[in-house]
Design an enzyme around this catalytic site. Sequence first.
Site, PDB file in Angstrom:
ATOM      1  NE  ARG A 105     -15.625  69.743 -12.246  1.00 43.48           N
ATOM      2  CZ  ARG A 105     -14.559  69.709 -12.153  1.00 43.48           C
ATOM      3  NH1 ARG A 105     -13.703  69.221 -11.525  1.00 43.48           N
ATOM      4  NH2 ARG A 105     -13.730  70.221 -13.389  1.00 43.48           N
ATOM      5  N   PRO A 135     -10.049  67.220 -13.265  1.00 43.75           N
ATOM      6  CG  PRO A 135      -8.803  67.562 -14.802  1.00 43.75           C
ATOM      7  CD  PRO A 135      -9.580  66.620 -14.406  1.00 43.75           C
ATOM      8  CB  ILE A 136     -10.036  72.259 -11.179  1.00 41.14           C
ATOM      9  CG1 ILE A 136      -9.080  72.553 -10.004  1.00 41.14           C
ATOM     10  CG2 ILE A 136     -11.421  71.950 -10.653  1.00 41.14           C
ATOM     11  CD1 ILE A 136      -9.394  73.122  -8.713  1.00 41.14           C
ATOM     12  CG  ASP A 137      -6.388  71.065 -16.032  1.00 34.66           C
ATOM     13  OD1 ASP A 137      -7.235  70.591 -15.634  1.00 34.66           O
ATOM     14  OD2 ASP A 137      -5.600  70.903 -16.862  1.00 34.66           O
ATOM     15  CG  ASP A 321     -24.596  64.770 -18.108  1.00 36.04           C
ATOM     16  OD1 ASP A 321     -23.597  64.054 -17.427  1.00 36.04           O
ATOM     17  OD2 ASP A 321     -24.663  65.769 -17.965  1.00 36.04           O
ATOM     18  NE  ARG A 414     -24.784  64.649  -6.291  1.00 34.44           N
ATOM     19  CZ  ARG A 414     -23.588  64.726  -6.101  1.00 34.44           C
ATOM     20  NH1 ARG A 414     -22.608  63.732  -5.845  1.00 34.44           N
ATOM     21  NH2 ARG A 414     -22.981  65.921  -6.355  1.00 34.44           N
TER      22      ARG A 414
END
Length: 433
Positions: A105, A135-137, A321, A414
Amino acid sequence: MPHKNTPAINEDSFVIKGLEGRHILEGDISVSGAKNDILKIMAASLLFEDTVQIENVPNVLDVTALTDILEKIGVKVERTEKHLLLLSPKHAHTTLPKDGAKKLRASVILTGPLLSRYGSVSFPHPGGCVIGARPIDIFIQSFECMGAVCTRDDTNYTLSAPSGLQGADIFFPIASVGATETILMAATLAKGTTILRNAAMEPEIQHLAYYLIKSGADIQGVGTPTIIIKGGDLLHANENIYTVMPDRIEAGSFAILAALAGKKVRITNCNPSHIRSLLALFEKSGVVYKKDATSLTIYKRQKPYKSVSIRTHEYPGFSTDLQAPMTIFLTQAEGEGLVFETLYEGRLRYTDDIVRMGADITMFDPHRVLIRGPKKLIGRELEAPDLRAGLAYIIAGTIASGTSTIRAARHIDRGYSNIEKRLRKIGVPITRI
Ligand code: EPU
Protein backbone atom coordinates in the site's frame (compact mmCIF):
# COMPACT_ATOMS: atom_id res chain seq x y z
CA MET A 1 18.72 -4.91 -2.44
CA PRO A 2 17.63 -7.69 -0.07
CA HIS A 3 18.46 -7.32 3.58
CA LYS A 4 21.28 -9.41 4.91
CA ASN A 5 18.99 -11.09 7.44
CA THR A 6 15.81 -11.27 5.40
CA PRO A 7 14.16 -14.58 6.33
CA ALA A 8 14.16 -17.15 3.53
CA ILE A 9 10.70 -17.38 2.02
CA ASN A 10 10.64 -21.19 2.23
CA GLU A 11 10.87 -20.95 6.03
CA ASP A 12 7.35 -19.72 5.92
CA SER A 13 5.70 -21.10 9.05
CA PHE A 14 5.92 -20.65 12.78
CA VAL A 15 5.33 -23.48 15.21
CA ILE A 16 4.36 -22.59 18.76
CA LYS A 17 4.03 -24.95 21.70
CA GLY A 18 1.25 -23.32 23.70
CA LEU A 19 1.77 -22.39 27.34
CA GLU A 20 -1.76 -23.52 28.31
CA GLY A 21 -2.52 -20.26 30.04
CA ARG A 22 0.59 -20.28 32.23
CA HIS A 23 2.21 -16.92 32.95
CA ILE A 24 5.89 -17.68 32.47
CA LEU A 25 7.26 -15.12 30.01
CA GLU A 26 9.99 -13.10 31.61
CA GLY A 27 12.71 -10.61 30.72
CA ASP A 28 13.25 -7.69 28.36
CA ILE A 29 11.97 -7.44 24.81
CA SER A 30 13.11 -4.59 22.61
CA VAL A 31 10.85 -2.78 20.14
CA SER A 32 12.09 -2.26 16.56
CA GLY A 33 11.82 0.76 14.32
CA ALA A 34 8.30 1.26 12.97
CA LYS A 35 7.52 0.04 9.46
CA ASN A 36 4.88 2.75 9.10
CA ASP A 37 7.47 5.39 9.93
CA ILE A 38 10.40 4.28 7.77
CA LEU A 39 8.33 3.69 4.63
CA LYS A 40 7.31 7.35 4.65
CA ILE A 41 10.79 8.81 5.03
CA MET A 42 11.97 6.48 2.27
CA ALA A 43 9.32 8.03 0.00
CA ALA A 44 10.13 11.52 1.25
CA SER A 45 13.78 11.08 0.25
CA LEU A 46 12.57 11.97 -3.28
CA LEU A 47 12.01 15.53 -2.04
CA PHE A 48 15.69 15.99 -1.20
CA GLU A 49 18.65 17.33 -3.11
CA ASP A 50 21.13 15.45 -0.92
CA THR A 51 21.33 12.09 0.84
CA VAL A 52 18.88 11.08 3.53
CA GLN A 53 20.45 8.83 6.15
CA ILE A 54 18.19 6.60 8.18
CA GLU A 55 19.00 4.64 11.33
CA ASN A 56 17.11 2.11 13.48
CA VAL A 57 16.04 0.43 10.25
CA PRO A 58 13.74 -2.56 10.88
CA ASN A 59 14.60 -5.74 9.00
CA VAL A 60 11.17 -6.22 7.45
CA LEU A 61 9.92 -7.28 4.03
CA ASP A 62 7.99 -4.06 3.34
CA VAL A 63 11.23 -2.09 3.58
CA THR A 64 12.82 -4.52 1.11
CA ALA A 65 9.82 -4.14 -1.20
CA LEU A 66 9.93 -0.33 -1.13
CA THR A 67 13.70 -0.39 -1.57
CA ASP A 68 13.19 -2.46 -4.73
CA ILE A 69 10.72 0.05 -6.11
CA LEU A 70 13.00 2.99 -5.33
CA GLU A 71 15.91 1.27 -7.04
CA LYS A 72 13.79 0.46 -10.08
CA ILE A 73 12.83 4.10 -10.52
CA GLY A 74 16.45 5.14 -10.27
CA VAL A 75 17.13 5.95 -6.63
CA LYS A 76 20.48 4.75 -5.36
CA VAL A 77 20.02 2.90 -2.09
CA GLU A 78 23.00 1.89 -0.01
CA ARG A 79 22.96 -0.06 3.19
CA THR A 80 25.76 0.38 5.69
CA GLU A 81 26.19 -1.39 9.01
CA LYS A 82 24.23 1.26 10.84
CA HIS A 83 22.42 3.40 8.28
CA LEU A 84 20.29 2.95 5.23
CA LEU A 85 21.34 5.64 2.82
CA LEU A 86 18.90 6.90 0.25
CA LEU A 87 20.32 9.01 -2.53
CA SER A 88 17.79 11.08 -4.43
CA PRO A 89 18.51 11.08 -8.15
CA LYS A 90 18.33 14.18 -10.30
CA HIS A 91 15.83 12.40 -12.60
CA ALA A 92 13.83 9.49 -11.24
CA HIS A 93 11.55 7.52 -13.57
CA THR A 94 8.01 8.43 -12.77
CA THR A 95 6.34 5.13 -13.67
CA LEU A 96 6.14 2.80 -10.69
CA PRO A 97 6.86 -0.86 -11.49
CA LYS A 98 3.55 -2.72 -11.50
CA ASP A 99 4.61 -5.82 -9.57
CA GLY A 100 6.40 -3.88 -6.88
CA ALA A 101 3.70 -1.27 -6.39
CA LYS A 102 1.02 -3.92 -6.11
CA LYS A 103 2.92 -5.54 -3.28
CA LEU A 104 2.45 -2.77 -0.78
CA ARG A 105 0.00 0.00 0.00
CA ALA A 106 2.78 2.42 0.89
CA SER A 107 3.85 2.53 -2.77
CA VAL A 108 1.08 5.09 -3.27
CA ILE A 109 2.95 7.50 -0.97
CA LEU A 110 5.61 7.85 -3.69
CA THR A 111 3.07 9.61 -5.90
CA GLY A 112 3.24 12.81 -3.83
CA PRO A 113 6.95 13.53 -4.12
CA LEU A 114 7.22 12.21 -7.69
CA LEU A 115 4.33 14.29 -9.02
CA SER A 116 5.44 17.36 -7.16
CA ARG A 117 9.08 17.14 -8.17
CA TYR A 118 8.85 15.81 -11.72
CA GLY A 119 5.36 16.89 -12.85
CA SER A 120 3.97 13.41 -13.53
CA VAL A 121 3.54 9.93 -12.11
CA SER A 122 1.99 6.65 -13.34
CA PHE A 123 1.13 3.84 -10.98
CA PRO A 124 -1.19 0.85 -10.55
CA HIS A 125 -3.72 0.59 -7.74
CA PRO A 126 -1.53 -0.17 -4.71
CA GLY A 127 -1.66 -3.57 -3.01
CA GLY A 128 -0.87 -4.41 0.61
CA CYS A 129 -2.63 -6.31 3.37
CA VAL A 130 -6.05 -7.60 2.35
CA ILE A 131 -8.14 -5.96 5.04
CA GLY A 132 -10.69 -4.05 3.00
CA ALA A 133 -11.24 -2.09 -0.21
CA ARG A 134 -8.61 0.58 0.54
CA PRO A 135 -9.49 3.07 -2.21
CA ILE A 136 -7.26 5.99 -3.22
CA ASP A 137 -9.98 8.50 -4.13
CA ILE A 138 -8.80 11.02 -1.51
CA PHE A 139 -5.32 11.06 -3.01
CA ILE A 140 -6.63 11.62 -6.54
CA GLN A 141 -9.10 14.33 -5.50
CA SER A 142 -6.41 16.14 -3.52
CA PHE A 143 -3.98 16.10 -6.45
CA GLU A 144 -6.76 17.40 -8.69
CA CYS A 145 -7.38 20.24 -6.20
CA MET A 146 -3.68 21.06 -6.63
CA GLY A 147 -4.07 21.32 -10.41
CA ALA A 148 -3.08 17.80 -11.54
CA VAL A 149 -4.97 15.99 -14.27
CA CYS A 150 -5.72 12.31 -13.71
CA THR A 151 -6.29 9.76 -16.46
CA ARG A 152 -6.76 6.04 -16.05
CA ASP A 153 -6.34 3.01 -18.33
CA ASP A 154 -6.67 -0.70 -17.63
CA THR A 155 -3.52 -0.88 -15.55
CA ASN A 156 -2.42 2.57 -14.42
CA TYR A 157 -3.45 5.91 -13.07
CA THR A 158 -1.47 8.77 -14.61
CA LEU A 159 -1.29 12.13 -12.91
CA SER A 160 0.27 15.09 -14.62
CA ALA A 161 0.99 18.66 -13.62
CA PRO A 162 3.58 19.81 -16.17
CA SER A 163 3.91 23.30 -14.70
CA GLY A 164 3.97 22.04 -11.13
CA LEU A 165 1.39 21.57 -8.39
CA GLN A 166 -0.40 24.60 -6.95
CA GLY A 167 -1.11 25.07 -3.27
CA ALA A 168 -4.76 24.43 -2.37
CA ASP A 169 -7.20 24.35 0.53
CA ILE A 170 -8.03 20.66 0.93
CA PHE A 171 -10.58 19.01 3.21
CA PHE A 172 -10.04 15.27 3.72
CA PRO A 173 -13.42 13.49 4.07
CA ILE A 174 -11.56 10.85 6.17
CA ALA A 175 -8.51 11.63 8.30
CA SER A 176 -6.41 9.34 6.11
CA VAL A 177 -2.85 8.63 7.25
CA GLY A 178 -1.51 7.94 3.76
CA ALA A 179 -3.28 10.88 2.12
CA THR A 180 -2.08 13.27 4.82
CA GLU A 181 1.52 12.13 4.37
CA THR A 182 1.38 12.09 0.57
CA ILE A 183 -0.22 15.49 0.12
CA LEU A 184 2.00 16.95 2.85
CA MET A 185 5.04 15.80 0.87
CA ALA A 186 3.60 17.04 -2.42
CA ALA A 187 2.81 20.43 -0.88
CA THR A 188 6.39 21.02 0.27
CA LEU A 189 7.44 21.48 -3.39
CA ALA A 190 4.16 23.02 -4.66
CA LYS A 191 3.72 26.68 -5.57
CA GLY A 192 2.05 28.66 -2.79
CA THR A 193 0.29 27.55 0.37
CA THR A 194 -1.58 24.30 0.97
CA ILE A 195 -3.97 23.84 3.89
CA LEU A 196 -4.86 20.28 4.87
CA ARG A 197 -8.02 20.10 6.96
CA ASN A 198 -9.14 17.02 8.90
CA ALA A 199 -5.56 15.80 8.59
CA ALA A 200 -4.49 12.62 10.39
CA MET A 201 -2.42 13.08 13.56
CA GLU A 202 -0.56 9.75 13.91
CA PRO A 203 2.85 10.05 15.61
CA GLU A 204 4.57 8.78 12.45
CA ILE A 205 3.17 11.76 10.50
CA GLN A 206 4.45 14.16 13.14
CA HIS A 207 7.86 12.52 13.14
CA LEU A 208 8.15 12.80 9.38
CA ALA A 209 6.92 16.41 9.33
CA TYR A 210 9.46 17.53 11.94
CA TYR A 211 12.27 16.03 9.88
CA LEU A 212 11.02 17.80 6.75
CA ILE A 213 10.91 21.08 8.71
CA LYS A 214 14.47 20.53 9.89
CA SER A 215 15.40 20.00 6.25
CA GLY A 216 13.92 23.30 5.08
CA ALA A 217 10.16 22.72 4.68
CA ASP A 218 7.73 25.35 6.00
CA ILE A 219 5.02 23.36 7.81
CA GLN A 220 2.77 24.56 10.61
CA GLY A 221 0.15 22.79 12.67
CA VAL A 222 1.95 19.44 12.89
CA GLY A 223 0.03 17.07 15.16
CA THR A 224 -3.23 19.01 14.71
CA PRO A 225 -6.05 18.43 12.20
CA THR A 226 -5.08 21.57 10.24
CA ILE A 227 -1.66 21.54 8.63
CA ILE A 228 -0.42 24.55 6.65
CA ILE A 229 2.45 24.04 4.20
CA LYS A 230 4.20 26.81 2.27
CA GLY A 231 5.76 25.26 -0.81
CA GLY A 232 9.44 25.84 -1.53
CA ASP A 233 12.56 24.32 -3.01
CA LEU A 234 14.08 20.86 -2.72
CA LEU A 235 14.93 19.89 0.86
CA HIS A 236 18.39 19.38 2.34
CA ALA A 237 19.08 16.73 4.94
CA ASN A 238 22.48 18.29 5.70
CA GLU A 239 23.62 14.99 7.20
CA ASN A 240 20.87 15.04 9.83
CA ILE A 241 20.12 11.39 10.49
CA TYR A 242 16.49 10.22 10.58
CA THR A 243 16.06 7.83 13.49
CA VAL A 244 13.07 5.60 12.85
CA MET A 245 10.66 5.87 15.78
CA PRO A 246 9.80 2.80 17.85
CA ASP A 247 6.89 0.76 16.52
CA ARG A 248 3.92 1.57 18.76
CA ILE A 249 1.89 -1.34 17.34
CA GLU A 250 4.67 -3.78 18.15
CA ALA A 251 4.98 -2.30 21.66
CA GLY A 252 1.23 -2.62 22.20
CA SER A 253 1.14 -6.18 20.88
CA PHE A 254 4.04 -7.23 23.14
CA ALA A 255 2.19 -5.61 26.07
CA ILE A 256 -0.93 -7.66 25.30
CA LEU A 257 1.13 -10.85 25.02
CA ALA A 258 2.82 -10.05 28.33
CA ALA A 259 -0.53 -9.38 30.03
CA LEU A 260 -1.78 -12.80 28.87
CA ALA A 261 1.31 -14.93 29.45
CA GLY A 262 3.89 -12.89 31.34
CA LYS A 263 5.34 -13.12 34.81
CA LYS A 264 7.23 -9.88 34.44
CA VAL A 265 8.06 -8.56 30.98
CA ARG A 266 9.77 -5.24 30.28
CA ILE A 267 9.19 -3.79 26.82
CA THR A 268 12.14 -1.57 26.04
CA ASN A 269 12.98 1.05 23.37
CA CYS A 270 9.37 2.13 23.15
CA ASN A 271 7.34 5.25 23.73
CA PRO A 272 4.41 4.37 26.02
CA SER A 273 2.82 7.77 25.40
CA HIS A 274 2.00 6.56 21.86
CA ILE A 275 -0.22 3.77 23.21
CA ARG A 276 -2.21 5.71 25.78
CA SER A 277 -5.50 4.41 24.40
CA LEU A 278 -4.36 0.82 25.01
CA LEU A 279 -3.11 1.65 28.50
CA ALA A 280 -6.48 3.23 29.34
CA LEU A 281 -8.17 -0.07 28.41
CA PHE A 282 -5.57 -1.98 30.43
CA GLU A 283 -6.51 0.09 33.47
CA LYS A 284 -10.20 -0.71 33.02
CA SER A 285 -9.43 -4.43 32.64
CA GLY A 286 -6.99 -4.61 35.53
CA VAL A 287 -3.66 -5.14 33.75
CA VAL A 288 -0.83 -4.27 36.12
CA TYR A 289 1.85 -2.16 34.47
CA LYS A 290 4.50 0.44 35.13
CA LYS A 291 5.92 2.82 32.55
CA ASP A 292 8.64 5.37 32.09
CA ALA A 293 9.59 7.44 29.05
CA THR A 294 11.04 4.54 27.05
CA SER A 295 9.82 1.31 28.62
CA LEU A 296 6.70 -0.46 29.78
CA THR A 297 6.71 -3.30 32.32
CA ILE A 298 3.78 -5.70 32.59
CA TYR A 299 3.31 -7.77 35.75
CA LYS A 300 1.35 -10.94 36.30
CA ARG A 301 -2.07 -10.37 37.86
CA GLN A 302 -3.69 -12.98 40.10
CA LYS A 303 -7.35 -12.20 39.32
CA PRO A 304 -8.91 -12.60 35.84
CA TYR A 305 -9.09 -9.52 33.66
CA LYS A 306 -12.41 -7.72 33.16
CA SER A 307 -13.71 -7.45 29.63
CA VAL A 308 -13.90 -4.08 27.89
CA SER A 309 -15.36 -2.84 24.61
CA ILE A 310 -13.21 -1.22 21.95
CA ARG A 311 -13.85 1.00 18.98
CA THR A 312 -11.02 1.58 16.55
CA HIS A 313 -10.33 5.21 15.76
CA GLU A 314 -7.74 7.49 14.21
CA TYR A 315 -4.91 8.51 16.53
CA PRO A 316 -5.00 9.23 19.43
CA GLY A 317 -7.92 6.77 19.55
CA PHE A 318 -7.51 2.99 19.66
CA SER A 319 -5.51 1.87 16.62
CA THR A 320 -7.05 -0.55 14.12
CA ASP A 321 -3.61 -2.16 13.94
CA LEU A 322 -3.96 -3.27 17.59
CA GLN A 323 -7.50 -4.53 17.18
CA ALA A 324 -6.62 -8.19 16.46
CA PRO A 325 -4.20 -8.62 19.42
CA MET A 326 -6.74 -6.91 21.69
CA THR A 327 -9.43 -9.31 20.51
CA ILE A 328 -7.24 -12.20 21.67
CA PHE A 329 -6.93 -10.44 25.03
CA LEU A 330 -10.73 -10.23 25.29
CA THR A 331 -11.09 -14.00 24.75
CA GLN A 332 -9.30 -14.35 28.10
CA ALA A 333 -11.17 -11.60 29.99
CA GLU A 334 -14.28 -12.13 32.10
CA GLY A 335 -17.53 -10.88 30.59
CA GLU A 336 -18.60 -9.54 27.22
CA GLY A 337 -16.65 -7.12 25.07
CA LEU A 338 -17.73 -5.56 21.80
CA VAL A 339 -15.09 -4.90 19.17
CA PHE A 340 -16.16 -2.25 16.68
CA GLU A 341 -13.69 -2.05 13.77
CA THR A 342 -14.61 1.28 12.22
CA LEU A 343 -11.92 1.56 9.54
CA TYR A 344 -11.73 -1.64 7.54
CA GLU A 345 -14.58 -3.92 6.49
CA GLY A 346 -12.27 -6.95 6.14
CA ARG A 347 -10.36 -6.70 9.37
CA LEU A 348 -12.43 -9.04 11.54
CA ARG A 349 -12.42 -12.04 9.18
CA TYR A 350 -9.60 -13.64 11.13
CA THR A 351 -11.96 -14.13 14.10
CA ASP A 352 -13.26 -17.31 12.38
CA ASP A 353 -9.88 -18.89 13.12
CA ILE A 354 -9.97 -17.77 16.74
CA VAL A 355 -13.42 -19.36 17.07
CA ARG A 356 -11.89 -22.59 15.69
CA MET A 357 -9.38 -22.32 18.53
CA GLY A 358 -12.24 -22.30 21.04
CA ALA A 359 -13.13 -18.62 21.48
CA ASP A 360 -16.75 -17.54 21.89
CA ILE A 361 -17.11 -14.79 19.29
CA THR A 362 -20.30 -13.71 17.53
CA MET A 363 -20.03 -11.59 14.40
CA PHE A 364 -22.90 -9.12 13.99
CA ASP A 365 -21.66 -7.61 10.73
CA PRO A 366 -18.24 -7.13 9.07
CA HIS A 367 -17.45 -4.31 11.50
CA ARG A 368 -18.59 -5.72 14.85
CA VAL A 369 -17.96 -8.82 16.93
CA LEU A 370 -18.95 -9.70 20.50
CA ILE A 371 -16.47 -11.71 22.56
CA ARG A 372 -17.47 -13.66 25.65
CA GLY A 373 -14.69 -14.76 27.92
CA PRO A 374 -12.75 -16.29 29.37
CA LYS A 375 -12.42 -19.29 27.06
CA LYS A 376 -9.52 -21.71 26.81
CA LEU A 377 -7.91 -21.75 23.39
CA ILE A 378 -6.61 -24.87 21.66
CA GLY A 379 -3.67 -24.90 19.23
CA ARG A 380 -4.57 -25.20 15.54
CA GLU A 381 -3.13 -25.04 12.02
CA LEU A 382 -3.59 -21.44 10.95
CA GLU A 383 -2.64 -19.21 8.07
CA ALA A 384 -1.71 -15.59 8.79
CA PRO A 385 -4.20 -13.52 6.79
CA ASP A 386 -2.30 -10.26 7.21
CA LEU A 387 0.44 -8.71 9.27
CA ARG A 388 -1.42 -7.63 12.39
CA ALA A 389 -3.79 -10.61 12.57
CA GLY A 390 -0.69 -12.78 12.02
CA LEU A 391 0.87 -11.46 15.22
CA ALA A 392 -2.46 -11.95 16.99
CA TYR A 393 -2.28 -15.64 15.95
CA ILE A 394 1.16 -15.85 17.53
CA ILE A 395 -0.32 -14.47 20.76
CA ALA A 396 -3.26 -16.89 20.55
CA GLY A 397 -0.91 -19.83 19.86
CA THR A 398 1.25 -18.85 22.84
CA ILE A 399 -1.59 -18.91 25.37
CA ALA A 400 -3.35 -21.96 23.87
CA SER A 401 -2.93 -25.59 24.82
CA GLY A 402 -1.20 -27.85 22.29
CA THR A 403 0.71 -26.86 19.19
CA SER A 404 -0.18 -24.18 16.69
CA THR A 405 1.30 -23.88 13.23
CA ILE A 406 1.01 -20.49 11.59
CA ARG A 407 1.61 -20.61 7.88
CA ALA A 408 2.28 -17.63 5.58
CA ALA A 409 4.77 -16.17 8.05
CA ARG A 410 5.79 -13.84 5.22
CA HIS A 411 2.80 -11.66 6.11
CA ILE A 412 4.19 -11.27 9.62
CA ASP A 413 7.70 -10.65 8.24
CA ARG A 414 6.34 -7.67 6.31
CA GLY A 415 6.32 -5.60 9.46
CA TYR A 416 7.96 -7.45 12.35
CA SER A 417 11.72 -7.80 12.42
CA ASN A 418 13.14 -11.22 13.47
CA ILE A 419 10.02 -11.70 15.53
CA GLU A 420 10.63 -15.31 16.62
CA LYS A 421 14.13 -14.53 17.95
CA ARG A 422 12.89 -11.70 20.10
CA LEU A 423 9.89 -13.64 21.39
CA ARG A 424 12.04 -16.68 22.22
CA LYS A 425 14.22 -14.43 24.39
CA ILE A 426 11.31 -13.87 26.81
CA GLY A 427 10.28 -17.54 26.74
CA VAL A 428 7.78 -17.93 23.90
CA PRO A 429 8.25 -21.50 22.56
CA ILE A 430 8.23 -20.45 18.90
CA THR A 431 10.32 -21.74 16.01
CA ARG A 432 10.36 -21.02 12.29
CA ILE A 433 10.16 -23.98 9.93
N1 EPU B 1 -9.51 5.68 2.62
C1 EPU B 1 -10.35 5.98 1.58
N2 EPU B 1 -9.85 6.65 0.51
C2 EPU B 1 -8.54 7.02 0.43
C3 EPU B 1 -7.68 6.71 1.50
C4 EPU B 1 -8.19 6.03 2.59
O1 EPU B 1 -11.55 5.66 1.62
O2 EPU B 1 -8.15 7.62 -0.58
C5 EPU B 1 -10.03 4.93 3.78
C6 EPU B 1 -9.38 3.56 3.95
O3 EPU B 1 -9.97 2.59 3.11
C7 EPU B 1 -9.61 3.30 5.41
C8 EPU B 1 -9.52 4.69 6.03
O4 EPU B 1 -9.67 5.61 4.96
O5 EPU B 1 -10.90 2.79 5.62
C9 EPU B 1 -8.21 5.01 6.72
O6 EPU B 1 -7.14 4.65 5.88
P1 EPU B 1 -5.74 5.39 5.89
O7 EPU B 1 -5.55 6.08 4.60
O8 EPU B 1 -5.64 6.21 7.14
O9 EPU B 1 -4.76 4.16 5.99
P2 EPU B 1 -3.40 3.92 5.23
O10 EPU B 1 -2.62 5.17 5.14
O11 EPU B 1 -3.66 3.15 3.98
C10 EPU B 1 -2.03 3.42 7.37
C11 EPU B 1 -1.21 2.25 7.84
C12 EPU B 1 -2.12 1.09 8.18
C13 EPU B 1 -3.11 1.52 9.25
C14 EPU B 1 -3.87 2.78 8.78
C15 EPU B 1 -4.80 3.33 9.82
C16 EPU B 1 0.83 2.54 6.61
C17 EPU B 1 1.74 2.04 5.55
N3 EPU B 1 -0.28 1.86 6.79
O12 EPU B 1 -2.70 2.94 6.22
O13 EPU B 1 -1.29 0.07 8.69
O14 EPU B 1 -4.01 0.49 9.51
O15 EPU B 1 -2.94 3.80 8.40
O16 EPU B 1 -4.11 3.69 10.96
O17 EPU B 1 1.14 3.50 7.29
C18 EPU B 1 -0.49 -2.10 8.95
O18 EPU B 1 0.59 -1.58 9.26
O19 EPU B 1 -0.74 -3.31 9.12
C19 EPU B 1 -1.52 -1.24 8.37
C20 EPU B 1 -2.54 -1.71 7.66
